[in-house]
Scaffold this motif. Structure first.
Motif, PDB file in Angstrom:
ATOM      1  N   GLN A 215       1.295   0.787  -2.747  1.00 56.20           N
ATOM      2  CA  GLN A 215       0.281  -0.227  -3.015  1.00 56.20           C
ATOM      3  C   GLN A 215       0.690  -1.115  -4.187  1.00 56.20           C
ATOM      4  OE1 GLN A 215      -2.716  -0.710  -1.087  1.00 56.20           O
ATOM      5  NE2 GLN A 215      -2.362  -2.615  -2.182  1.00 56.20           N
ATOM      6  N   GLU A 216       1.338  -0.530  -5.191  1.00 53.25           N
ATOM      7  CA  GLU A 216       1.799  -1.314  -6.334  1.00 53.25           C
ATOM      8  C   GLU A 216       2.843  -2.342  -5.916  1.00 53.25           C
ATOM      9  OE1 GLU A 216       1.518   1.952  -6.254  1.00 53.25           O
ATOM     10  OE2 GLU A 216      -0.199   2.206  -7.606  1.00 53.25           O
ATOM     11  N   GLN A 217       3.742  -1.958  -5.019  1.00 47.80           N
ATOM     12  CA  GLN A 217       4.756  -2.885  -4.533  1.00 47.80           C
ATOM     13  C   GLN A 217       4.139  -4.027  -3.728  1.00 47.80           C
ATOM     14  OE1 GLN A 217       7.255  -0.150  -2.371  1.00 47.80           O
ATOM     15  NE2 GLN A 217       8.679   0.131  -4.094  1.00 47.80           N
ATOM     16  N   ILE A 218       3.178  -3.693  -2.894  1.00 46.68           N
ATOM     17  CA  ILE A 218       2.501  -4.719  -2.082  1.00 46.68           C
ATOM     18  C   ILE A 218       1.765  -5.707  -2.979  1.00 46.68           C
ATOM     19  CG2 ILE A 218       0.687  -5.115  -0.379  1.00 46.68           C
ATOM     20  CD1 ILE A 218       1.415  -2.415   0.864  1.00 46.68           C
ATOM     21  N   ILE A 219       1.076  -5.187  -3.986  1.00 46.14           N
ATOM     22  CA  ILE A 219       0.326  -6.057  -4.897  1.00 46.14           C
ATOM     23  C   ILE A 219       1.273  -6.977  -5.663  1.00 46.14           C
ATOM     24  CG2 ILE A 219      -1.107  -6.090  -6.978  1.00 46.14           C
ATOM     25  CD1 ILE A 219      -2.392  -3.478  -5.954  1.00 46.14           C
TER      26      ILE A 219
ATOM     27  N   ALA B 256       9.509  -6.620   5.139  1.00 44.66           N
ATOM     28  CA  ALA B 256       9.458  -5.179   5.403  1.00 44.66           C
ATOM     29  C   ALA B 256      10.831  -4.649   5.795  1.00 44.66           C
ATOM     30  CB  ALA B 256       8.443  -4.894   6.499  1.00 44.66           C
ATOM     31  N   GLN B 257      11.594  -5.455   6.513  1.00 46.28           N
ATOM     32  CA  GLN B 257      12.933  -5.036   6.935  1.00 46.28           C
ATOM     33  C   GLN B 257      13.916  -5.019   5.763  1.00 46.28           C
ATOM     34  OE1 GLN B 257      13.798  -7.843  10.041  1.00 46.28           O
ATOM     35  NE2 GLN B 257      12.558  -6.773  11.583  1.00 46.28           N
TER      36      GLN B 257
ATOM     37  N   HIS C 227      -5.054  -6.525   2.790  1.00 44.35           N
ATOM     38  CA  HIS C 227      -4.344  -5.507   3.561  1.00 44.35           C
ATOM     39  C   HIS C 227      -3.174  -6.185   4.282  1.00 44.35           C
ATOM     40  CE1 HIS C 227      -3.728  -2.038   6.212  1.00 44.35           C
ATOM     41  NE2 HIS C 227      -3.638  -2.900   7.202  1.00 44.35           N
ATOM     42  N   VAL C 228      -1.961  -5.803   3.930  1.00 39.75           N
ATOM     43  CA  VAL C 228      -0.761  -6.373   4.561  1.00 39.75           C
ATOM     44  C   VAL C 228      -0.170  -5.284   5.447  1.00 39.75           C
ATOM     45  CG1 VAL C 228       1.418  -7.567   4.186  1.00 39.75           C
ATOM     46  CG2 VAL C 228      -0.409  -7.764   2.479  1.00 39.75           C
ATOM     47  N   SER C 229      -0.510  -5.339   6.715  1.00 42.18           N
ATOM     48  CA  SER C 229      -0.171  -4.248   7.635  1.00 42.18           C
ATOM     49  C   SER C 229       1.338  -4.036   7.761  1.00 42.18           C
ATOM     50  CB  SER C 229      -0.783  -4.514   9.012  1.00 42.18           C
ATOM     51  OG  SER C 229      -0.331  -5.759   9.533  1.00 42.18           O
ATOM     52  N   GLU C 230       2.125  -5.128   7.787  1.00 38.96           N
ATOM     53  CA  GLU C 230       3.572  -4.987   7.954  1.00 38.96           C
ATOM     54  C   GLU C 230       4.203  -4.176   6.821  1.00 38.96           C
ATOM     55  OE1 GLU C 230       2.392  -9.003   9.717  1.00 38.96           O
ATOM     56  OE2 GLU C 230       1.932  -7.786   7.945  1.00 38.96           O
ATOM     57  N   LEU C 231       3.723  -4.425   5.612  1.00 39.56           N
ATOM     58  CA  LEU C 231       4.297  -3.722   4.458  1.00 39.56           C
ATOM     59  C   LEU C 231       3.803  -2.279   4.374  1.00 39.56           C
ATOM     60  CD1 LEU C 231       4.105  -6.544   1.752  1.00 39.56           C
ATOM     61  CD2 LEU C 231       5.928  -6.025   3.394  1.00 39.56           C
ATOM     62  N   MET C 232       2.574  -2.057   4.758  1.00 41.73           N
ATOM     63  CA  MET C 232       2.050  -0.691   4.740  1.00 41.73           C
ATOM     64  C   MET C 232       2.744   0.163   5.794  1.00 41.73           C
ATOM     65  SD  MET C 232      -2.013  -1.039   3.864  1.00 41.73           S
ATOM     66  CE  MET C 232      -2.040   0.677   3.356  1.00 41.73           C
ATOM     67  N   GLU C 233       3.013  -0.438   6.958  1.00 40.82           N
ATOM     68  CA  GLU C 233       3.729   0.300   8.004  1.00 40.82           C
ATOM     69  C   GLU C 233       5.168   0.605   7.593  1.00 40.82           C
ATOM     70  OE1 GLU C 233       3.355  -2.109  11.450  1.00 40.82           O
ATOM     71  OE2 GLU C 233       1.197  -1.713  11.707  1.00 40.82           O
ATOM     72  N   ALA C 234       5.708  -0.222   6.685  1.00 41.06           N
ATOM     73  CA  ALA C 234       7.065   0.014   6.177  1.00 41.06           C
ATOM     74  C   ALA C 234       7.072   0.973   4.990  1.00 41.06           C
ATOM     75  CB  ALA C 234       7.704  -1.316   5.780  1.00 41.06           C
ATOM     76  N   ASN C 235       5.911   1.553   4.705  1.00 37.56           N
ATOM     77  CA  ASN C 235       5.757   2.555   3.644  1.00 37.56           C
ATOM     78  C   ASN C 235       5.967   2.002   2.240  1.00 37.56           C
ATOM     79  OD1 ASN C 235       5.186   4.712   5.453  1.00 37.56           O
ATOM     80  ND2 ASN C 235       7.376   4.971   5.851  1.00 37.56           N
TER      81      ASN C 235
ATOM     82  N   ARG D  57      -9.176  -5.818   3.774  1.00 41.28           N
ATOM     83  CA  ARG D  57      -8.776  -5.502   2.413  1.00 41.28           C
ATOM     84  C   ARG D  57      -8.535  -4.004   2.217  1.00 41.28           C
ATOM     85  NH1 ARG D  57     -10.820 -10.057   2.932  1.00 41.28           N
ATOM     86  NH2 ARG D  57     -12.383  -9.094   4.250  1.00 41.28           N
ATOM     87  N   VAL D  58      -7.825  -3.692   1.150  1.00 45.64           N
ATOM     88  CA  VAL D  58      -7.608  -2.317   0.714  1.00 45.64           C
ATOM     89  C   VAL D  58      -8.363  -2.136  -0.594  1.00 45.64           C
ATOM     90  CG1 VAL D  58      -5.909  -0.614  -0.047  1.00 45.64           C
ATOM     91  CG2 VAL D  58      -5.353  -2.188   1.820  1.00 45.64           C
ATOM     92  N   TYR D  59      -9.088  -1.040  -0.728  1.00 49.09           N
ATOM     93  CA  TYR D  59      -9.931  -0.807  -1.901  1.00 49.09           C
ATOM     94  C   TYR D  59      -9.359   0.297  -2.782  1.00 49.09           C
ATOM     95  CZ  TYR D  59     -13.361  -3.694   0.478  1.00 49.09           C
ATOM     96  OH  TYR D  59     -14.001  -4.745   1.090  1.00 49.09           O
ATOM     97  N   ASN D  60      -9.601   0.156  -4.063  1.00 50.64           N
ATOM     98  CA  ASN D  60      -9.145   1.142  -5.035  1.00 50.64           C
ATOM     99  C   ASN D  60     -10.138   2.307  -5.045  1.00 50.64           C
ATOM    100  OD1 ASN D  60      -8.246   2.629  -7.189  1.00 50.64           O
ATOM    101  ND2 ASN D  60      -8.146   0.921  -8.627  1.00 50.64           N
ATOM    102  N   THR D  61      -9.852   3.321  -4.260  1.00 48.63           N
ATOM    103  CA  THR D  61     -10.776   4.447  -4.115  1.00 48.63           C
ATOM    104  C   THR D  61     -10.796   5.357  -5.336  1.00 48.63           C
ATOM    105  OG1 THR D  61      -9.051   5.692  -2.930  1.00 48.63           O
ATOM    106  CG2 THR D  61     -10.636   4.456  -1.600  1.00 48.63           C
ATOM    107  N   SER D  62      -9.884   5.143  -6.276  1.00 53.93           N
ATOM    108  CA  SER D  62      -9.929   5.940  -7.502  1.00 53.93           C
ATOM    109  C   SER D  62     -11.103   5.518  -8.387  1.00 53.93           C
ATOM    110  CB  SER D  62      -8.610   5.809  -8.276  1.00 53.93           C
ATOM    111  OG  SER D  62      -8.428   4.472  -8.741  1.00 53.93           O
ATOM    112  N   GLN D  63     -11.611   4.305  -8.186  1.00 50.92           N
ATOM    113  CA  GLN D  63     -12.775   3.832  -8.941  1.00 50.92           C
ATOM    114  C   GLN D  63     -14.072   4.302  -8.289  1.00 50.92           C
ATOM    115  OE1 GLN D  63     -11.913  -0.402  -8.841  1.00 50.92           O
ATOM    116  NE2 GLN D  63     -11.082  -0.340 -10.915  1.00 50.92           N
TER     117      GLN D  63
END
Length: 214
Positions: free
Chosen positions: A39-43, A70-71, A28-36, A97-103
């Motif tokens: 998930q594919e981009q973060i990975i 993020a900036q 879980h990368v909070s800075e990138l998630m807060e920057a919208n 962590r962030v989990y793949n809830t589609s599974q």
């Protein structure tokens, strides 16, 4: 009753395969998630590939300056990754962590984050089942003779139902583990009791019928 006890009891152990389902997960990368960032981009940017499996790491991430990333935005930072890289190209262990809830939409793994450094707790939830089986076998071997088979079976059945309800309401993994062991102990009680009460009679009837036929 003998057939029911031997049919119902294994479901307690089998249920672990569903309760403990583990989907794919990443840091879980909070800075990138807060920057919208998606998930594919973060990975793609933050999560390294494993040299052993060739898949994305679940417990490690690049040691980047994620605030600056993020900036800048995904497209700019991907064209110039060294601008946000630290001098040492080390990997960092992530704390969440962030989990793949589609599974799997939800399981004890996703609810209590039972991965990486907490993976031992995941294994413990399975081990306590075997410990409960051992303790239950030792305990009920005496109780069935001491207080009677019928009373023991009724007590075990009611206790199993109650602990099952409490397991659903568990607020942390430690309570869950303890209740799972208790539930397994009680399950052994209503498994052993009917087997001792009913199975010998069924076997005798079957043996008599076979002798009559042949």
């Amino acid at each position: 009753m003998c057939a029911f006890s031997t049919f119902a009891t294994p479901f307690s152990s089998i249920s672990y395969q569903f309760l403990g389902a583990t989907p794919d997960y990443w840091c879980h990368v909070s800075e990138l998630m807060e920057a919208n960032w998606t998930q594919e981009q973060i990975i793609t940017f933050a999560i390294p590939l494993s040299n052993l499996t060739g898949k994305r790491e679940g417990c490690l991430m690049h040691n980047y300056n994620y605030t600056s990333a993020a900036q800048l935005g995904f497209n700019k930072v991907m064209s110039n990754i060294p601008s946000v890289s630290n001098i040492d190209d080390t990997l960092l262990a992530c704390s969440s962590r962030v989990y793949n809830t589609s599974q799997y939409e939800s399981s004890i793994v996703t609810e209590w984050d039972l991965t990486c450094d907490r993976r031992a707790l995941y294994s413990t939830t399975s081990s306590v089942m075997q410990a409960g089986t051992l303790l239950g076998s030792l305990l009920y071997g005496h109780l069935l003779e001491a207080i009677g088979r019928r009373k023991t079976v009724l007590f075990s059945s009611v206790s199993s139902i109650l602990t099952s309800a409490l397991i659903i309401a568990s607020h942390n993994v430690e309570v869950f583990i303890f209740l799972r062991m208790l539930n397994q102990i009680f399950d052994i009680g209503y498994y052993m009791g009917p087997v001792i009460l009913s199975c010998p009679l069924l076997y005798e009837v079957r043996f008599t019928l076979l002798n009559f036929v042949y």
